[in-house]
Each structure stands twice: as structure tokens, then as C-alpha cells.
Design a protein around this motif. Structure first.
Motif, mmCIF file in Angstrom:
data_model
loop_
_atom_site.group_PDB
_atom_site.id
_atom_site.type_symbol
_atom_site.label_atom_id
_atom_site.label_comp_id
_atom_site.label_asym_id
_atom_site.label_seq_id
_atom_site.Cartn_x
_atom_site.Cartn_y
_atom_site.Cartn_z
ATOM 1 N N LEU B 351 109.304 73.219 -0.302
ATOM 2 C CA LEU B 351 108.604 71.905 -0.053
ATOM 3 C C LEU B 351 107.370 72.013 0.804
ATOM 4 C CD1 LEU B 351 109.457 69.110 -0.090
ATOM 5 C CD2 LEU B 351 110.428 69.245 2.510
ATOM 6 N N GLY B 352 107.109 73.108 1.797
ATOM 7 C CA GLY B 352 106.092 73.317 2.409
ATOM 8 C C GLY B 352 105.029 73.670 1.528
ATOM 9 N N LEU B 353 105.164 74.559 0.550
ATOM 10 C CA LEU B 353 104.090 74.714 -0.528
ATOM 11 C C LEU B 353 103.561 73.454 -1.351
ATOM 12 C CD1 LEU B 353 102.958 77.363 -1.275
ATOM 13 C CD2 LEU B 353 104.321 77.576 -3.313
ATOM 14 N N GLY B 354 104.722 72.605 -1.696
ATOM 15 C CA GLY B 354 104.566 71.413 -2.326
ATOM 16 C C GLY B 354 103.694 70.584 -1.633
ATOM 17 N N LEU B 355 104.047 70.370 -0.027
ATOM 18 C CA LEU B 355 103.242 69.626 0.722
ATOM 19 C C LEU B 355 101.719 70.052 0.679
ATOM 20 C CD1 LEU B 355 105.484 68.810 3.900
ATOM 21 C CD2 LEU B 355 104.480 66.984 2.277
ATOM 22 N N LEU B 356 101.653 71.491 0.785
ATOM 23 C CA LEU B 356 100.299 71.950 0.896
ATOM 24 C C LEU B 356 99.513 71.314 -0.289
ATOM 25 C CD1 LEU B 356 98.137 74.050 2.083
ATOM 26 C CD2 LEU B 356 99.094 75.570 0.506
ATOM 27 N N TYR B 357 99.931 71.520 -1.432
ATOM 28 C CA TYR B 357 99.192 71.139 -2.349
ATOM 29 C C TYR B 357 98.721 69.654 -2.440
ATOM 30 C CZ TYR B 357 98.838 75.866 -4.407
ATOM 31 O OH TYR B 357 98.663 77.251 -4.675
ATOM 32 N N LEU B 358 99.913 68.751 -2.103
ATOM 33 C CA LEU B 358 99.585 67.457 -2.249
ATOM 34 C C LEU B 358 98.471 67.015 -0.988
ATOM 35 C CD1 LEU B 358 101.210 65.091 -3.015
ATOM 36 C CD2 LEU B 358 102.160 64.793 -0.661
ATOM 37 N N LEU B 359 98.371 68.114 0.138
ATOM 38 C CA LEU B 359 97.470 67.658 0.966
ATOM 39 C C LEU B 359 95.987 68.177 0.578
ATOM 40 C CD1 LEU B 359 98.716 69.065 4.306
ATOM 41 C CD2 LEU B 359 97.547 66.925 3.925
ATOM 42 N N LEU B 360 96.160 69.394 -0.093
ATOM 43 C CA LEU B 360 94.789 69.748 -0.865
ATOM 44 C C LEU B 360 94.188 68.782 -1.727
ATOM 45 C CD1 LEU B 360 95.394 73.522 -1.568
ATOM 46 C CD2 LEU B 360 93.752 72.512 -0.312
ATOM 47 N N PHE B 361 95.087 68.219 -2.725
ATOM 48 C CA PHE B 361 94.786 67.332 -3.578
ATOM 49 C C PHE B 361 93.908 66.112 -2.824
ATOM 50 C CE2 PHE B 361 96.841 69.703 -6.989
ATOM 51 C CZ PHE B 361 95.801 69.820 -8.048
ATOM 52 N N THR B 362 94.794 65.559 -1.968
ATOM 53 C CA THR B 362 94.093 64.339 -1.421
ATOM 54 C C THR B 362 92.836 64.741 -0.459
ATOM 55 O OG1 THR B 362 95.995 64.526 0.250
ATOM 56 C CG2 THR B 362 96.199 63.099 -1.549
ATOM 57 N N LEU B 363 93.008 65.720 0.143
ATOM 58 C CA LEU B 363 92.072 65.912 1.274
ATOM 59 C C LEU B 363 90.697 66.914 0.791
ATOM 60 C CD1 LEU B 363 93.807 66.413 4.708
ATOM 61 C CD2 LEU B 363 92.885 64.633 3.817
ATOM 62 N N GLN B 364 90.711 67.437 -0.268
ATOM 63 C CA GLN B 364 89.722 68.372 -0.766
ATOM 64 C C GLN B 364 88.540 67.282 -0.839
ATOM 65 O OE1 GLN B 364 89.403 69.125 -4.769
ATOM 66 N NE2 GLN B 364 88.857 71.272 -4.633
ATOM 67 N N PRO B 365 88.403 66.438 -1.295
ATOM 68 C CA PRO B 365 87.080 65.695 -1.518
ATOM 69 C C PRO B 365 86.577 65.271 -0.017
ATOM 70 C CG PRO B 365 88.767 64.446 -2.925
ATOM 71 C CD PRO B 365 89.347 65.484 -2.024
ATOM 72 N N VAL B 366 87.514 64.865 0.676
ATOM 73 C CA VAL B 366 87.114 64.376 2.257
ATOM 74 C C VAL B 366 86.645 65.424 2.850
ATOM 75 C CG1 VAL B 366 87.753 63.378 4.130
ATOM 76 C CG2 VAL B 366 89.053 62.688 1.953
ATOM 77 N N LEU B 367 87.088 66.588 2.901
ATOM 78 C CA LEU B 367 86.619 67.935 3.642
ATOM 79 C C LEU B 367 85.295 68.142 2.943
ATOM 80 C CD1 LEU B 367 90.014 69.977 3.959
ATOM 81 C CD2 LEU B 367 88.620 69.132 5.853
ATOM 82 N N ASP B 368 85.352 68.088 1.635
ATOM 83 C CA ASP B 368 84.041 68.855 1.185
ATOM 84 C C ASP B 368 82.863 67.732 1.542
ATOM 85 O OD1 ASP B 368 82.285 69.816 -0.443
ATOM 86 O OD2 ASP B 368 82.836 69.218 -2.455
ATOM 87 N N ALA B 369 83.230 66.639 1.711
ATOM 88 C CA ALA B 369 82.307 65.546 1.655
ATOM 89 C C ALA B 369 81.722 65.465 3.324
ATOM 90 C CB ALA B 369 82.523 64.123 1.385
ATOM 91 N N ARG B 370 82.874 65.514 4.005
ATOM 92 C CA ARG B 370 82.594 65.379 5.451
ATOM 93 C C ARG B 370 82.011 66.563 6.299
ATOM 94 N NH1 ARG B 370 85.420 61.134 8.483
ATOM 95 N NH2 ARG B 370 84.369 62.052 10.056
ATOM 96 N N PHE B 371 82.840 67.719 5.860
ATOM 97 C CA PHE B 371 82.770 69.039 6.776
ATOM 98 C C PHE B 371 81.871 69.964 5.912
ATOM 99 C CE2 PHE B 371 86.280 66.680 8.405
ATOM 100 C CZ PHE B 371 85.799 66.563 9.662
ATOM 101 N N GLY B 372 81.667 69.748 4.553
ATOM 102 C CA GLY B 372 81.099 70.715 3.798
ATOM 103 C C GLY B 372 81.855 71.856 3.515
ATOM 104 N N ILE B 373 83.235 71.966 3.669
ATOM 105 C CA ILE B 373 84.306 72.800 3.322
ATOM 106 C C ILE B 373 84.857 72.838 2.080
ATOM 107 C CG2 ILE B 373 86.544 73.911 4.149
ATOM 108 C CD1 ILE B 373 85.764 73.167 7.018
ATOM 109 N N TYR B 374 84.702 73.435 1.216
ATOM 110 C CA TYR B 374 85.228 73.360 -0.036
ATOM 111 C C TYR B 374 86.406 74.244 -0.230
ATOM 112 C CZ TYR B 374 85.452 73.396 -5.265
ATOM 113 O OH TYR B 374 85.966 73.209 -6.433
ATOM 114 N N LEU B 375 87.512 73.400 -0.569
ATOM 115 C CA LEU B 375 88.748 74.310 -0.567
ATOM 116 C C LEU B 375 89.134 74.461 -2.133
ATOM 117 C CD1 LEU B 375 90.937 72.915 2.181
ATOM 118 C CD2 LEU B 375 89.657 74.781 2.132
#
Ligand SMILES: Nc1ncnc2c1ncn2[C@@H]1O[C@H](COP(=O)(O)OP(=O)(O)OP(=O)(O)O)[C@@H](O)[C@H]1O
Ligand SMILES: [Mg+2]
Lengths: 240, 419
Positions: B351-375
Motif C-alpha cells: 500500500l505504501g508503494l502504491g501511495l508513493l506512486y499516487l503521490l508521485l503522479f500528483t505532485l511531480q508537476p508541482v515539484l517541478d514547477a515550484r521547486f525545480g525538483i524533477y522526480l
């Protein structure tokens, strides 16, 4: 020895024989049993006061606890010599056990509860044949309605639970049924009716019965009545 | 009926506590994995702040220092590179392209970078991503400027806005080049690198705004208006640093040595990648502390698991005695408990792994745009798998404690169960 362990009994060998066995709990309560025999297919009622050591006695017989000395032979095998998982296997092969209360795994259906011993005993699994069919037959014979078979055990009445437990004890025809006050939840009439059904099944399965009770009036349903005081001596702490 | 089914049914019977425990483990696994992901993502994004540049050349300095002022625009150069040396290096046959960087001025707290339009062509980040213009185009006129994405966003600049450059790099240093305003010709798209936080002008513009200046202030009485400046020779005398691309990477080390041993003046050439990882290792302690904290979270979750199992033991005493009376060995009873903790941690980890990917998919664009961290969203790394494996193993091990207690108790309880 190995071969006899699983063989059916001859009429002459005792199903159970205890010689000079002693056991005491860590708390101090102990019992000594000089001599006790149970014949094959014999039905014995064990009477004794509360706290007198009846359950302690059944624990010893079932090999759940080990005596500090003496000898306990069950169906021709000295169980004090069995160690580790062999005693557990031997127990389920040889005994069907009914508790005073809290008999069933509440999260299993009635019929799955009956099938539990077959999970651990290949011998009884083989003897039972069609496991589900036999479980259903036993439940029916002990007066459980078919609609209850697949209900969770926790939804059954206490009396129904005791009958399911009896079916579980009987399945696969173990040599000895140990029953620790199995009728405690029933009124006298129902207790007698239950005993009659049980007796019929005991005869089919060729099993002996060692049953603990406070109720002396049930004695007429048994071959023999034994008082714990007569066969065992309490040591250490005196029972309340 | 298999032992696994017994374990599952028993677990299902206590599903509320089980689900809570699973959630606890899942959340800590997610936390740990996402911290790991962020850590490697940040490191990778950092390491990819500048790419495609083979060497950075500046006056003699430590490589981290040179990197800091030339790329991150932190600190100041102690010395400059003379225009002659710059021209000499630019003319070497190994050199494919060279982009000058001239620092010293600022605009409302943002550094002004004097460079050439080659900067917009050759600067690369994140492996091979070039700079893009969100609006407008590279500077064309002497008093044109291009602003980074953060500057434009923070100061609300649009193409054709007028801006004024301040002398020096201190905030509000007072001296303004207000006689020579610049026009915003272009706005760069967000990169998540220090490129976003600078204002770019042509190298000649830097000369132009300083023709009537000397040192820290205007030359008294000398006023050369913006229009007349265009007729003056604006060849710079120095540059602060230069980004160099070589024709062949094989020559990198040889060319680096050449620059480092440059005779006319003391120069330093650094490999950006090496300098970046040197710089990153400076913050390695913080990075490890982060890992340690998230590891502690996992340990806490596992302790929670042990507590739950031990607490459920009381409630399951009956279960144990019933199984014991029906042929289950104490070992089987223990195995049931261990299977249970194993199942719980397995479910928690999954479940934790699943949550991680859910987080990744939702937060990836935000992190990229706001913090310049590309995951990067990819399969779990070997390290992640190892961590998950350890968590599951630890979960099973955690089950051994209650299992041992149950083992002892199922022997001591006998078949009498009174509660
Ligand atoms: N698991 C145990 N650990 C320690 N002492 C025990 C344990 N079980 C029973 N005893 C002790 O053994 C004594 C006899 O208890 P036991 O359960 O055998 O009595 P009983 O005859 O079955 O009573 P009841 O009719 O109330 O069931 C009690 O005094 C009790 O303190
Ligand atoms: Mg008792």
C-alpha cells in the motif's frame, strides 16, 4: 508401536490408562493419579467440585500438559514419551475435545469449525472421507439446521455452539472424546437430549467418552461414573 | 483449510485494528520512500543544474567557489579574466563554443548577467534540456534584456517593460544606472535552476552602462547619454567567467590542464559535474539526517505493529487454545502469528508503494514547477526494494515476539480458557 498408534483398538486394550501420574501447575496446585482406565467405546462421567482439578486432569490426558512422573497410555501409546509436534499430531489423531465454553473459532462458519481437526490430522481426514459431507451429516445428526452451516460461529447460540463443537470432536472418529462440561449451557432436558444424540454418534464412530460434569443426574446416560476424589489426590494448594 | 486462510480469516475478524496497522506501516513506508525519492531527485536535479558545458573558466579560484558564482551566482569573483585571455581561449581549435559571463550589477536583488545570445543556445540543464522563451526573444538591441522566469514572476514583468539596473550586487546599493534603462525583450521559461533568478543583458550593455563610471560611482562631470554610447567602442576589458563547450569530450582534461596552466594570468577551469558533486557533498550531512528521520518513522511503525499484535494476543488466547486442542502445535500457533505480522507488513509495504506512486503522479508537476525538483517516475530502485524487503523482514521478525509469547502461553494455559 508406530503401527498400533493408528490402528483401531482391540476390546481388551484400554483406550486410556494412567499409572501413578503426577502434575502440578506453576501456581502450586497439583494432582496425583494412581490409577485410571478407560475402555474402548466406554462412556465415563467424571464428577468433581469446581476447582477440584478436572480440567487439569483432562489437560494431562490430552497431552497438553506433561506429567512430572508416571505413565499415560492412550490407544496403546505412552504419550509422556512423545515430544514436540508428535504429541500435537497424536492429540488430534486420538482425541476429539469439547470445552466447557468458547469452543469455536468465532470467525469461521459452523461447518469450517467442524473441519478444523481434519486440517491437522491426516488420519481423521482419511477416515472422514468426504469431509464436508461428513461434517454436514454430523451437524445434522446433532440437531443443527442446514441454514446455520455457513453462518459464522459467533452468531450461533451457546447451545448450538456446543453441538457444533461436539460434531468437531466426532469428525474422523477419534478414539476418545474428551468433553469438559459440554452441557453447562443447557437445561437438564436439553442436556439429556444432547447426550442421546452424542451417544448415537459415539457408537457410529466407535469412540470412547470421558466427560466432566457437576451434574450427577446425567449418570444414567453413562457406563460408569467416577469421582475425581476417588482417582486423584490433590497436592499443594487445596481447592477452594 | 490452509494455515494462510486461517491467518487471513482471523485477521479479517480483527480487520479494523489490522487496517489501522497496515495504514500506519503504509504511511511510514510512503514517507520513507518519498523522502528517498526527493533526496535522489533533488540530488539529480542539482547535478543537472548545468549540463552540456564541458568546462567553466574563471580567474584562479577553488572549484566550488567558481561554480558558486558562475552558475549559482552566489558570492563574487575575486578576479576577472582579461578579454585577451578570453579571446585567446575562444580561438583555440578544441573549442566548439564559448559563452562569456560578466557579473557585478544587479536588478532589485537579482543578479545581472552580461553574456551573449550564445547563452540561450548553449546553456543546458537536466541532461539535455535547452532554454526556452516563455515570451519574446533573445536581446537584439544594446539596451535589450532577457529576464529569468522567477524574476518575471516576482516583479510582474512583461515584454517591453522598462527596467533599470543597479550598480553593484548589494540590495538597494543606491547607485542606479537610471540614465540607461533597458527594455525587456524576452522572458525565459521556468527551468528550476539559478537561470530563473537572473537578468540577462548583452556583454556590450555592461560596458555601455559603465562608460561614464569608474569604480563605485559616476565620474564627476562625465555624462554620456544612451544614444551617444552606441558610437563608442564597447569591447569589454574583462569577463567574470566563461562557459566552454569542446568539440570533443576526449580533450576535456587536456584542455582543463591547458587553462589551469595558462601563462598570461592565473586561471581555473572546472568540470561542472565534478564541482557540482563536490558542492552536494557539503550538504550530505543534512541529506543523511533526513534519511535517518524517515528510518526512525519506519521503526516506530514496526513498534506499533508489535504493540498491536501483543494487544491482540489477549483477545486471541481462546483461538490459540482451540487450535492447540485440535492438533495445532505451539509452533503452528506461532507461525499463524508470524504469518499475520508478515501479511500486515506485506500489505502495508504494498500500500505504501502504491501511495508513493499516487503521490508521485500528483505532485511531480508541482515539484517541478515550484521547486525545480524533477522526480522521475520509474520502477522502484534496488535501494527501494531493499528497504521494502527489510521492512517486511522486520515485520515478520516483529511477529516473532508475540509468537514466542503465544507459544509459551499456549503451553501454560492448557486447554482451559476462561475468558
Ligand atoms: N493454567 C493454569 N495455570 C496455573 N494454575 C492453574 C491453571 N489452570 C488451573 N490451575 C489451578 O488448578 C486448580 C484446578 O483447576 P481446574 O481448572 O483443573 O479445576 P476444575 O475442576 O476444572 O474446575 P471447574 O469445574 O471450575 O472448571 C485451580 O486451583 C487453579 O488454580
Ligand atoms: Mg474445568
Amino acid at each position: 508401536m508406530q503401527a498400533r498408534r493408528f490402528s483401531r483398538l482391540s476390546d481388551t486394550d484400554p483406550a486410556l490408562s494412567i499409572r501413578d501420574a503426577a502434575f502440578s501447575w506453576a501456581g502450586g496446585f497439583g494432582i496425583e493419579i494412581a490409577n485410571f482406565d478407560l475402555k474402548p467405546r466406554e462412556r465415563v462421567l467424571l464428577l468433581g467440585p469446581s476447582g477440584g482439578g478436572k480440567s487439569t486432569f483432562l489437560n494431562l490426558v490430552a497431552g497438553i500438559t506433561t506429567p512430572s512422573r508416571g505413565r499415560i497410555d492412550v490407544l496403546g501409546t505412552d504419550i509422556t514419551g512423545l515430544r514436540g509436534s508428535r504429541i500435537d499430531r497424536f492429540r488430534v489423531d486420538s482425541f476429539g475435545i469439547v470445552f466447557q465454553m468458547f469452543n469455536l473459532l468465532p470467525w469461521l462458519s459452523a461447518i469450517d469449525n467442524v473441519l478444523v481437526p481434519l486440517r491437522f490430522s491426516r488420519l481423521r481426514r482419511k477416515r472422514a472421507g468426504d469431509a464436508r459431507g461428513e461434517a454436514a451429516r454430523l451437524l445434522g445428526a446433532l440437531g443443527i439446521d442446514t441454514t446455520l452451516f455457513d453462518q459464522r460461529a459467533s452468531t450461533l447460540s451457546v447451545g448450538q455452539q456446543q453441538r457444533v463443537a461436539a460434531a468437531r470432536a466426532l469428525i474422523g472418529g477419534p478414539g476418545i472424546i474428551l468433553a469438559d462440561e459440554p452441557t453447562s449451557a443447557l437445561d437438564r432436558t436439553n442436556a439429556r437430549a444432547f447426550l442421546d444424540l452424542l451417544t448415537a454418534e459415539l457408537e457410529k464412530a466407535d469412540s470412547a467418552l470421558l466427560m466432566v460434569s457437576h451434574d450427577e443426574t446425567l449418570a444414567d446416560r453413562f457406563d460408569r461414573t467416577v469421582r475425581l476424589d476417588d482417582i486423584a489426590r490433590v497436592t499443594g494448594k487445596v481447592a477452594a | 483449510m490452509s494455515l494462510l486462510r486461517l491467518a487471513l480469516l482471523s485477521l479479517w475478524n480483527r480487520r479494523l485494528t489490522a487496517i489501522l496497522t497496515i495504514l500506519g506501516i503504509a504511511l511510514s513506508v510512503t514517507l520513507f520512500l518519498s523522502v528517498e525519492k526527493l533526496r535522489t531527485g533533488a540530488r539529480e536535479s542539482f547535478a543537472n543544474t548545468i549540463s552540456g558545458t564541458d568546462l567553466i573558466v574563471g580567474a584562479r579560484a577553488g572549484d566550488v567557489q567558481l561554480l558558486l558564482y558562475s552558475v549559482f551566482r552566489i558570492g563574487d569573483a575575486t578576479n576577472n579574466v582579461t578579454w585577451d585571455s578570453y579571446q585567446d581561449i575562444a580561438g583555440r581549435k578544441e573549442v566548439d563554443w564559448i559563452v562569456p559571463i560578466s557579473l557585478g550589477d544587479s536588478h532589485r536583488g537579482y543578479r545581472v548577467v552580461g553574456t551573449t545570445t550564445g547563452f540561450f543556445d548553449h546553456y543546458r540543464y537536466r541532461r539535455d534540456t535547452g532554454l526556452r522563451f516563455a515570451a519574446g526573444q533573445p536581446f537584439d538591441d544594446l539596451f535589450d534584456t532577457v529576464v529569468g522566469a522567477d524574476v518575471a514572476a516576482a516583479l510582474g514583468y512583461k515584454v517591453d517593460d522598462r527596467i533599470i539596473v543597479s550598480h553593484g550586487t548589494g540590495r538597494g546599493s543606491g547607485a542606479e544606472h537610471d540614465d540607461k534603462p533597458f527594455r525587456v525583450a524576452g522572458i525565459l521559461a521556468k527551468t528550476g535552476t539559478p537561470v530563473d533568478r537572473a537578468v540577462y543583458v548583452g556583454l556590450e550593455a555592461i560596458e555601455a552602462i559603465h562608460v561614464d563610471w569608474q569604480g563605485g560611482g559616476r565620474v564627476e562631470g562625465l555624462r554620456i547619454p544612451a544614444e551617444r554610447v552606441r558610437n563608442i567602442d564597447l569591447t569589454p576589458k574583462t569577463v567574470t567567467a566563461a562557459l566552454v563547450g569542446l568539440k570533443s569530450r576526449i580533450t576535456t582534461f587536456r584542455f582543463q590542464r591547458y587553462v589551469n596552466e595558462y601563462e598570461a594570468e592565473p586561471l581555473t577551469a572546472i568540470l561542472p559535474g565534478v564541482a557540482l558533486s563536490n558542492l552536494w557533498s557539503l550538504v550530505g550531512v543534512a541529506e543523511r539526517a533526513l534519511s535517518a528521520v524517515s528510518l526512525m518513522v519506519i521503526v516506530t511503525a514496526l513498534l506499533g505493529l508489535v504493540t498491536t499484535l501483543l494487544a491482540s494476543l489477549q483477545e486471541r488466547r481462546r483461538e490459540m487454545a482451540i487450535l492447540r486442542a485440535n492438533g495445532a502445535s505451539p509452533r503452528t500457533v506461532s507461525a499463524l502469528l508470524t504469518a499475520e505480522s508478515g501479511l500486515i507488513t506485506l500489505a502495508g509495504a504494498a500500500l505504501g508503494l502504491g501511495l508513493l506512486y499516487l503521490l508521485l503522479f500528483t505532485l511531480q508537476p508541482v515539484l517541478d514547477a515550484r521547486f525545480g525538483i524533477y522526480l522521475k517516475i520509474d520502477a522502484p530502485s534496488l535501494r527501494d526494494c531493499a528497504i521494502l524487503g527489510i521492512v517486511i523482514a522486520a515485520g515478520i521478525a516483529a511477529g516473532l515476539i508475540p509468537a514466542w509469547r503465544a507459544y509459551r502461553r499456549s503451553l501454560a494455559d492448557g486447554m482451559s480458557i476462561r475468558s
